[in-house]
Design a protein around this motif. Structure first.
Motif, PDB file in Angstrom:
ATOM      1  N   GLY A  72       0.819  -1.207   0.000  1.00  0.00           N
ATOM      2  CA  GLY A  72       0.000   0.000   0.000  1.00  0.00           C
ATOM      3  C   GLY A  72       0.849   1.250   0.000  1.00  0.00           C
ATOM      4  O   GLY A  72       0.546   2.234  -0.687  1.00  0.00           O
ATOM      5  N   LEU A  73       1.940   1.213   0.760  1.00  0.00           N
ATOM      6  CA  LEU A  73       2.855   2.356   0.810  1.00  0.00           C
ATOM      7  C   LEU A  73       3.664   2.478  -0.475  1.00  0.00           C
ATOM      8  O   LEU A  73       3.915   3.579  -0.973  1.00  0.00           O
ATOM      9  CB  LEU A  73       3.788   2.207   2.007  1.00  0.00           C
ATOM     10  CG  LEU A  73       4.671   3.406   2.372  1.00  0.00           C
ATOM     11  CD1 LEU A  73       3.829   4.591   2.789  1.00  0.00           C
ATOM     12  CD2 LEU A  73       5.639   3.021   3.485  1.00  0.00           C
ATOM     13  N   LEU A  74       4.057   1.357  -1.048  1.00  0.00           N
ATOM     14  CA  LEU A  74       4.912   1.365  -2.241  1.00  0.00           C
ATOM     15  C   LEU A  74       4.154   1.795  -3.488  1.00  0.00           C
ATOM     16  O   LEU A  74       4.637   2.641  -4.259  1.00  0.00           O
ATOM     17  CB  LEU A  74       5.512  -0.029  -2.452  1.00  0.00           C
ATOM     18  CG  LEU A  74       6.315  -0.250  -3.736  1.00  0.00           C
ATOM     19  CD1 LEU A  74       7.561   0.624  -3.740  1.00  0.00           C
ATOM     20  CD2 LEU A  74       6.704  -1.725  -3.880  1.00  0.00           C
ATOM     21  N   PHE A  75       2.961   1.238  -3.720  1.00  0.00           N
ATOM     22  CA  PHE A  75       2.239   1.455  -4.974  1.00  0.00           C
ATOM     23  C   PHE A  75       1.216   2.588  -4.899  1.00  0.00           C
ATOM     24  O   PHE A  75       0.767   3.070  -5.941  1.00  0.00           O
ATOM     25  CB  PHE A  75       1.545   0.158  -5.405  1.00  0.00           C
ATOM     26  CG  PHE A  75       2.488  -0.959  -5.738  1.00  0.00           C
ATOM     27  CD1 PHE A  75       3.252  -0.925  -6.888  1.00  0.00           C
ATOM     28  CD2 PHE A  75       2.630  -2.056  -4.891  1.00  0.00           C
ATOM     29  CE1 PHE A  75       4.128  -1.958  -7.203  1.00  0.00           C
ATOM     30  CE2 PHE A  75       3.498  -3.092  -5.190  1.00  0.00           C
ATOM     31  CZ  PHE A  75       4.248  -3.031  -6.350  1.00  0.00           C
ATOM     32  N   ALA A 119      13.818  -8.889 -12.232  1.00  0.00           N
ATOM     33  CA  ALA A 119      15.153  -8.320 -12.075  1.00  0.00           C
ATOM     34  C   ALA A 119      15.895  -8.215 -13.397  1.00  0.00           C
ATOM     35  O   ALA A 119      16.718  -7.308 -13.590  1.00  0.00           O
ATOM     36  CB  ALA A 119      15.960  -9.160 -11.085  1.00  0.00           C
ATOM     37  N   THR A 120      15.625  -9.125 -14.329  1.00  0.00           N
ATOM     38  CA  THR A 120      16.313  -9.103 -15.617  1.00  0.00           C
ATOM     39  C   THR A 120      15.629  -8.201 -16.642  1.00  0.00           C
ATOM     40  O   THR A 120      16.160  -8.011 -17.743  1.00  0.00           O
ATOM     41  CB  THR A 120      16.395 -10.526 -16.191  1.00  0.00           C
ATOM     42  OG1 THR A 120      15.069 -11.061 -16.334  1.00  0.00           O
ATOM     43  CG2 THR A 120      17.211 -11.428 -15.282  1.00  0.00           C
ATOM     44  N   GLY A 121      14.451  -7.667 -16.299  1.00  0.00           N
ATOM     45  CA  GLY A 121      13.717  -6.838 -17.243  1.00  0.00           C
ATOM     46  C   GLY A 121      12.852  -7.615 -18.208  1.00  0.00           C
ATOM     47  O   GLY A 121      12.180  -7.025 -19.066  1.00  0.00           O
ATOM     48  N   VAL A 284       0.708  -9.949 -12.516  1.00  0.00           N
ATOM     49  CA  VAL A 284       1.608  -8.866 -12.936  1.00  0.00           C
ATOM     50  C   VAL A 284       1.014  -8.101 -14.121  1.00  0.00           C
ATOM     51  O   VAL A 284       0.653  -6.923 -14.000  1.00  0.00           O
ATOM     52  CB  VAL A 284       3.005  -9.411 -13.290  1.00  0.00           C
ATOM     53  CG1 VAL A 284       3.934  -8.268 -13.705  1.00  0.00           C
ATOM     54  CG2 VAL A 284       3.604 -10.169 -12.105  1.00  0.00           C
ATOM     55  N   ILE A 285       0.888  -8.768 -15.255  1.00  0.00           N
ATOM     56  CA  ILE A 285       0.493  -8.059 -16.476  1.00  0.00           C
ATOM     57  C   ILE A 285      -0.925  -7.520 -16.371  1.00  0.00           C
ATOM     58  O   ILE A 285      -1.184  -6.337 -16.648  1.00  0.00           O
ATOM     59  CB  ILE A 285       0.646  -8.997 -17.688  1.00  0.00           C
ATOM     60  CG1 ILE A 285       2.134  -9.322 -17.896  1.00  0.00           C
ATOM     61  CG2 ILE A 285       0.063  -8.364 -18.944  1.00  0.00           C
ATOM     62  CD1 ILE A 285       2.407 -10.333 -18.970  1.00  0.00           C
ATOM     63  N   ALA A 286      -1.880  -8.360 -15.944  1.00  0.00           N
ATOM     64  CA  ALA A 286      -3.266  -7.898 -15.832  1.00  0.00           C
ATOM     65  C   ALA A 286      -3.419  -6.841 -14.750  1.00  0.00           C
ATOM     66  O   ALA A 286      -4.218  -5.907 -14.892  1.00  0.00           O
ATOM     67  CB  ALA A 286      -4.187  -9.083 -15.548  1.00  0.00           C
ATOM     68  N   VAL A 287      -2.669  -6.966 -13.667  1.00  0.00           N
ATOM     69  CA  VAL A 287      -2.740  -5.961 -12.591  1.00  0.00           C
ATOM     70  C   VAL A 287      -2.242  -4.609 -13.085  1.00  0.00           C
ATOM     71  O   VAL A 287      -2.837  -3.560 -12.793  1.00  0.00           O
ATOM     72  CB  VAL A 287      -1.926  -6.440 -11.368  1.00  0.00           C
ATOM     73  CG1 VAL A 287      -1.633  -5.283 -10.421  1.00  0.00           C
ATOM     74  CG2 VAL A 287      -2.680  -7.519 -10.619  1.00  0.00           C
ATOM     75  N   SER A 300       4.850  -0.276 -12.862  1.00  0.00           N
ATOM     76  CA  SER A 300       5.976  -0.936 -13.508  1.00  0.00           C
ATOM     77  C   SER A 300       5.824  -2.441 -13.340  1.00  0.00           C
ATOM     78  O   SER A 300       5.703  -2.951 -12.215  1.00  0.00           O
ATOM     79  CB  SER A 300       7.291  -0.466 -12.875  1.00  0.00           C
ATOM     80  OG  SER A 300       8.355  -1.316 -13.243  1.00  0.00           O
ATOM     81  N   ALA A 301       5.825  -3.164 -14.469  1.00  0.00           N
ATOM     82  CA  ALA A 301       5.732  -4.622 -14.403  1.00  0.00           C
ATOM     83  C   ALA A 301       6.929  -5.206 -13.650  1.00  0.00           C
ATOM     84  O   ALA A 301       6.795  -6.225 -12.961  1.00  0.00           O
ATOM     85  CB  ALA A 301       5.651  -5.199 -15.812  1.00  0.00           C
ATOM     86  N   THR A 302       8.065  -4.569 -13.765  1.00  0.00           N
ATOM     87  CA  THR A 302       9.245  -5.034 -13.043  1.00  0.00           C
ATOM     88  C   THR A 302       9.043  -4.955 -11.542  1.00  0.00           C
ATOM     89  O   THR A 302       9.323  -5.899 -10.799  1.00  0.00           O
ATOM     90  CB  THR A 302      10.475  -4.204 -13.447  1.00  0.00           C
ATOM     91  OG1 THR A 302      10.753  -4.410 -14.828  1.00  0.00           O
ATOM     92  CG2 THR A 302      11.688  -4.577 -12.624  1.00  0.00           C
ATOM     93  N   THR A 303       8.521  -3.807 -11.079  1.00  0.00           N
ATOM     94  CA  THR A 303       8.312  -3.616  -9.644  1.00  0.00           C
ATOM     95  C   THR A 303       7.282  -4.591  -9.093  1.00  0.00           C
ATOM     96  O   THR A 303       7.469  -5.178  -8.017  1.00  0.00           O
ATOM     97  CB  THR A 303       7.860  -2.171  -9.363  1.00  0.00           C
ATOM     98  OG1 THR A 303       8.798  -1.258  -9.933  1.00  0.00           O
ATOM     99  CG2 THR A 303       7.765  -1.917  -7.869  1.00  0.00           C
TER     100      THR A 303
END
Length: 459
Positions: A72-75, A119-121, A284-287, A300-303
């Motif tokens: 909650g704090l991060l996003f 981590a690898t992108g 990840v992707i749908a979110v 960010s999908a990475t995050t």
């Protein structure tokens, strides 16, 4: 006289960042109501894993509480923390049931995969590469499956041994009867409407009457999901007063699981392999896509991928349930009023308190929670997720989305529907690309002999 200036403990820009994260974007009652919007999936799965697979409920509540507060704090949106559904389904429905160590191994394997992709992108590459109609197809299938399951929760009794509704019809009367579930359904519809009244009531329009705006504002301020959830908690003690005697105060003892090589093999093959594609697509992707739709904020999908990885690589070793971020949970929390990260932070505090105060004995309360009420909450979450597909305006996009959704629901596999959707998308693009290539080839053959001779002299 020399003057001294004090340096603040936190730079102004950091204080500003924290203040923005701790700001309500909706009334407090609405944020609290939205906080419980995804419990329609959380409670049944946690309850079943606790009863069937001996899940450590105390560790699950404490760790997911910390996850809720951190994300909650991060996003800065109501990012949900939900069970990994494929792992849960395998753990309780296949024989023999997975042990806590095997469940942890499956969760850690899935987490390591998502952490590596993030981590690898590679996750960002997939996010930008996957066509939107395919993502919408996955969202539509997930939303409709949630809705179908919710209706079964309302109509039929719940079988905790299979994590599914049974074939026995739910009785009309009783503290978990059809009348109770239908009353909760009508209450939520009357207070929240189709889901956009909360934002609609805040806008002014010359075509509206003052009384109508006032009525919509009043109805939208009712924390319907929170009220329904609290009623369910009260009914737990009415259904079985012996709960008071079985509750034990204080957290359960933490222990680090011993995961053998056989646990890793069984957990990865039986549970992690079907979970990984579902986590990539839905967690990840749908979110990320849904966040842009609902909050106009593209994550960010990475995050997000790294977040799922870190959560489970920590909690699974202590017996906590494998979790992820789910588009259905995000849609459910939004549907009931959550707009800021504070919403899930409130939920996280609640989980922490329950886990620390009651520990594993809290399962006695969950076991008596009316499943029909949870079905009602899950129904609205599923419908909200499915409605994200309403932006498919062309026939081609709708065609791809519907085929992807149909295959996902028929084959009970989001990965299968995703694969068919991608293949269909490429075939349709190849069809148009082929026509263009033929035209370009024809134009190149229409070069006159004079032009060819001139070109040869130049050469």
């Amino acid at each position: 006289m020399e003057t001294t200036t004090s340096t603040p403990l936190l730079p102004d820009h950091r204080c500003g960042w924290l203040r923005r994260r701790l700001r309500l974007k909706n009334p407090l009652s609405s944020e609290l109501s939205g906080a419980v919007g995804d419990l329609g999936t959380f409670i049944p799965i946690v309850l079943t894993l606790t009863l069937v697979s001996n899940l450590d409920l105390s560790a699950t509540l404490i760790f997911t509480g910390f996850y809720n507060m951190a994300t909650g704090l991060l996003f800065d949106i109501p990012m949900p923390v939900q069970p990994m559904k494929s792992i849960a389904a395998v753990a309780v429905s296949e024989s023999p049931h997975l042990t806590p160590s095997q469940i942890a191994a499956a969760g850690a394997s899935t987490a390591a995969t998502l952490l590596l992709l993030g981590a690898t992108g590679a996750m960002s590459f997939l996010y930008n590469l996957i066509p939107l109609p395919v993502v919408r197809g996955v969202q539509l299938s997930q939303g409709l499956q949630f809705a179908f399951t919710a209706i079964k929760y309302v109509r039929f009794d719940y079988d905790a041994s299979t994590l599914k509704p049974s074939s026995s019809p739910r009785s009309w009367l009783g503290l978990d009867g059809l009348i109770l579930a239908l009353a909760a359904l009508l209450f939520i519809i009357l207070s929240t409407g189709s889901g956009n009244d909360r934002d609609f009531a805040a806008e002014s329009s010359s075509n509206e009457t003052q009384s109508r705006r006032r009525r919509l504002r009043l109805l939208s301020s009712i924390p319907s999901a929170l009220i329904v959830f609290l009623v369910g908690l009260v009914l737990c003690f009415i259904r079985d007063p012996s709960i008071f005697n079985d509750l034990k105060f204080g957290p359960s003892k933490f222990k680090i699981l011993k995961i053998t090589w056989d646990d890793w093999k069984i957990g990865f093959v039986r549970a992690a392999i079907p979970q990984i594609p579902l986590s990539v697509l839905n967690s990840v992707i749908a979110v990320c896509k849904l966040s842009n739709d609902l909050f106009d904020k593209e994550l960010s999908a990475t995050t997000v991928s790294v977040s799922v990885g870190l959560m489970n690589l920590i909690g699974c070793w202590f017996g906590a349930m494998p979790v992820c971020h789910g588009a259905g949970g995000l849609a459910g929390q939004y549907r009931f009023g959550a707009r800021s990260g504070l919403s899930v932070m409130f939920l996280g505090v609640g989980k922490l308190i329950v886990g620390l105060v009651f520990g594993n004995s809290f399962v006695r309360i969950l076991s008596q929670f009316p499943i029909g009420i949870l079905g009602v909450l899950l129904l609205f979450a599923g419908i909200e997720l499915a409605m994200a597909s309403k932006d498919m305006n062309t026939k081609e996009d709708s065609f791809i989305m519907l085929v992807c959704a149909a295959v996902s629901m028929t084959g009970s596999s989001a990965a299968l529907g995703f694969g068919c959707g991608v293949v269909l998308y490429l075939l349709l693009k190849l069809r148009t690309l082929d026509s263009s290539s033929v035209a370009l080839f024809s134009r190149s053959n229409d070069v006159s002999p004079v032009d060819s001779e001139t070109a040869s002299h130049v050469a």
